[in-house]
Motif scaffolding. Structure first.
Motif, PDB file in Angstrom:
ATOM      1  N   THR A  87      20.369  14.509  41.780  1.00 49.91           N
ATOM      2  CA  THR A  87      21.070  14.206  40.535  1.00 49.91           C
ATOM      3  C   THR A  87      20.175  14.493  39.337  1.00 49.91           C
ATOM      4  OG1 THR A  87      20.366  11.891  40.696  1.00 49.91           O
ATOM      5  CG2 THR A  87      22.552  12.446  41.575  1.00 49.91           C
ATOM      6  N   HIS A  88      18.864  14.123  39.441  1.00 51.03           N
ATOM      7  CA  HIS A  88      17.934  14.374  38.329  1.00 51.03           C
ATOM      8  C   HIS A  88      16.496  14.340  38.803  1.00 51.03           C
ATOM      9  CE1 HIS A  88      18.431  10.001  38.339  1.00 51.03           C
ATOM     10  NE2 HIS A  88      17.420   9.856  37.493  1.00 51.03           N
ATOM     11  N   PHE A  89      15.575  14.649  37.873  1.00 53.11           N
ATOM     12  CA  PHE A  89      14.201  14.927  38.280  1.00 53.11           C
ATOM     13  C   PHE A  89      13.349  13.690  38.556  1.00 53.11           C
ATOM     14  CE2 PHE A  89      11.375  13.721  34.795  1.00 53.11           C
ATOM     15  CZ  PHE A  89      12.244  13.575  33.727  1.00 53.11           C
ATOM     16  N   HIS A  90      13.809  12.496  38.236  1.00 51.52           N
ATOM     17  CA  HIS A  90      12.969  11.303  38.389  1.00 51.52           C
ATOM     18  C   HIS A  90      12.478  11.195  39.834  1.00 51.52           C
ATOM     19  CE1 HIS A  90      14.928   9.382  34.570  1.00 51.52           C
ATOM     20  NE2 HIS A  90      14.052  10.335  34.303  1.00 51.52           N
ATOM     21  N   PRO A  91      11.260  10.648  39.996  1.00 52.82           N
ATOM     22  CA  PRO A  91      10.599  10.757  41.302  1.00 52.82           C
ATOM     23  C   PRO A  91      11.314  10.021  42.438  1.00 52.82           C
ATOM     24  CG  PRO A  91       9.311   9.371  39.810  1.00 52.82           C
ATOM     25  CD  PRO A  91      10.370  10.034  38.987  1.00 52.82           C
ATOM     26  N   GLY A 191      20.993  11.671  28.524  1.00 50.22           N
ATOM     27  CA  GLY A 191      20.442  10.467  27.901  1.00 50.22           C
ATOM     28  C   GLY A 191      19.436   9.758  28.773  1.00 50.22           C
ATOM     29  N   HIS A 192      19.815   9.430  30.011  1.00 56.07           N
ATOM     30  CA  HIS A 192      18.842   8.861  30.956  1.00 56.07           C
ATOM     31  C   HIS A 192      17.917   9.969  31.442  1.00 56.07           C
ATOM     32  CE1 HIS A 192      17.122   6.548  34.243  1.00 56.07           C
ATOM     33  NE2 HIS A 192      17.373   7.588  35.022  1.00 56.07           N
ATOM     34  N   ALA A 193      18.491  11.111  31.702  1.00 59.56           N
ATOM     35  CA  ALA A 193      17.762  12.326  32.067  1.00 59.56           C
ATOM     36  C   ALA A 193      18.448  13.454  31.288  1.00 59.56           C
ATOM     37  CB  ALA A 193      17.828  12.555  33.575  1.00 59.56           C
ATOM     38  N   GLY A 210      24.435   8.759  40.173  1.00 61.13           N
ATOM     39  CA  GLY A 210      23.006   8.791  39.869  1.00 61.13           C
ATOM     40  C   GLY A 210      22.622   7.554  39.078  1.00 61.13           C
ATOM     41  N   ASP A 211      21.815   7.737  38.042  1.00 60.67           N
ATOM     42  CA  ASP A 211      21.443   6.621  37.171  1.00 60.67           C
ATOM     43  C   ASP A 211      22.246   6.628  35.880  1.00 60.67           C
ATOM     44  OD1 ASP A 211      19.556   5.611  38.891  1.00 60.67           O
ATOM     45  OD2 ASP A 211      17.853   6.595  37.922  1.00 60.67           O
ATOM     46  N   GLN A 212      23.308   7.437  35.817  1.00 61.96           N
ATOM     47  CA  GLN A 212      24.086   7.527  34.574  1.00 61.96           C
ATOM     48  C   GLN A 212      24.901   6.259  34.334  1.00 61.96           C
ATOM     49  OE1 GLN A 212      23.660  10.326  32.678  1.00 61.96           O
ATOM     50  NE2 GLN A 212      24.824   9.431  31.004  1.00 61.96           N
TER      51      GLN A 212
HETATM   52 ZN   LIG Z   1      16.455   8.013  36.856  1.00 66.20          ZN
END
Ligand SMILES: [Zn+2]
Length: 345
Positions: A87-91, A191-193, A210-212
């Motif tokens: 979903t996004h680049f966060h680890p 916004g979050h990513a 994801g974290d959205q």
């Molecule tokens: Zn995240």
């Protein structure tokens, strides 16, 4: 599981360690540990023809790798992994993408910006990243006593991921990748990513969020040292409007933290209201000139360690930058590299 996601569907039991729980047809929920106060992340195994698509991968740790090995032998039943999708680049999301792609030969899919961000941050050295990190926190008004501990995080990303895959299968907003014989629509959230990939399966009334969109915590929306003048809150608020307009309310939301839940539109409205209130508090706190660090203290009254303070200052700056962009605050920047001060206009 019934195909119709009802509130009851949102109350399924938590997946066992190293196991999975079906939450919708062809969609299996896995939880992996995280070494933070937020101690878990949800990943999704999607049945895909004779094999699997994996959505998000977990943090780069021995514990997570060991759990993946158990999943390979157990839930995944030796069937091939066709695609690793992040979903996004966060680890906690992209941390083991490279390791999984290397083990399975799967393709790797995410949006262009998320891939580039992950690749770029994983190449940062102290020499490159520490000086701008220090000047960022000095501008924010951080006391010199905590500066060294804040700088430690400048290169933390690199250690928290296995090498990011070198080859991308790019997902764009509106794409409709077929997974398990049905189309999933890519809905980009910001916004979050920067370009987070959310996936909506209309046939199954499921949203991989994801974290959205999270149920109990408001997704972190922060300004970071590598883009100090960004307005991620403006992006986040725009995305709330876009998600409300394009995704029906009757989806079962599969979030990266917490448990699956329903009530998308109400949750999005609550997040918008939360930020509106925070914007008011920030503006009121700047009746006289204040640094971002001082405003953070007004917003977050409990004790925070330097790691939590990074997120708190990042969140505060997201609100301050948004108010500056909207013309509601003035930012005074001294020439000597000292702290910025914000005052209501
Ligand atoms: Zn995240």
């Amino acid at each position: 599981m019934p195909a119709d996601p009802s509130p009851a569907a949102a109350r399924v039991a938590l997946p066992p360690e190293g196991g999975a729980v079906a939450v919708a047809p062809g969609v299996h929920w896995v939880r992996m540990p995280l070494p933070f106060a937020l101690d878990h992340i949800n990943l999704w195994l999607l049945e895909d023809g004779d094999g699997w698509t994996i959505a998000d991968t977990g943090y780069n740790s021995e514990a997570t790798r060991a759990l993946w090995l158990r999943l390979f032998d157990g839930v995944l039943a030796g069937r091939p992994v066709h695609r690793v999708l992040c979903t996004h680049f966060h680890p906690d999301h992209m941390g083991l993408a490279g390791w999984l792609v290397g083990r399975t030969g799967a393709t790797f899919a995410t949006s262009l910006t998320e891939w580039l961000y992950g690749r770029a941050l994983s190449l940062d050295t102290s020499e490159l990243a520490v000086p701008p990190t220090l000047s960022f926190y000095r501008r924010a008004g951080a006391p010199e006593a905590v500066m060294e501990r804040l700088a430690v995080w400048a290169t933390a990303y690199r250690a928290s991921v296995s090498p990011i895959p070198a080859v991308l299968h790019r997902l764009r907003d509106g794409d409709r990748p077929m997974i398990g014989g049905v189309p999933w629509r890519v809905v980009v959230g910001r916004g979050h990513a920067p370009e987070q990939v959310c996936l909506h399966a209309a046939d199954r009334r499921v949203l991989i969020a994801g974290d959205q969109v999270l149920e109990r915590i408001s997704p972190n929306v922060s300004v970071w040292p590598n883009e100090p003048d960004a307005d991620p809150l403006g992006d986040f608020l725009d995305s709330i409007a876009a998600l409300t307009a394009t995704i029906p309310d009757d989806v079962l939301i599969l979030p990266s933290h917490g448990v699956p839940f329903t009530g998308l539109h109400a949750r999005l409205a609550a997040l918008a209201a939360h930020h509106a209130e925070r914007l008011n508090t920030c503006r009121a706190a700047c009746d006289r000139p204040h640094t971002a660090w001082e405003v953070t203290r007004a917003l977050f009254t409990r004790d925070l360690d330097p790691h939590q303070m990074r997120f708190a200052v990042g969140e505060t700056l997201a609100h301050l930058n948004h108010l500056v962009h909207r013309g509601a605050l003035h930012r005074h920047r001294p020439d000597d590299g000292g702290a910025d001060r914000y005052v209501a206009r």
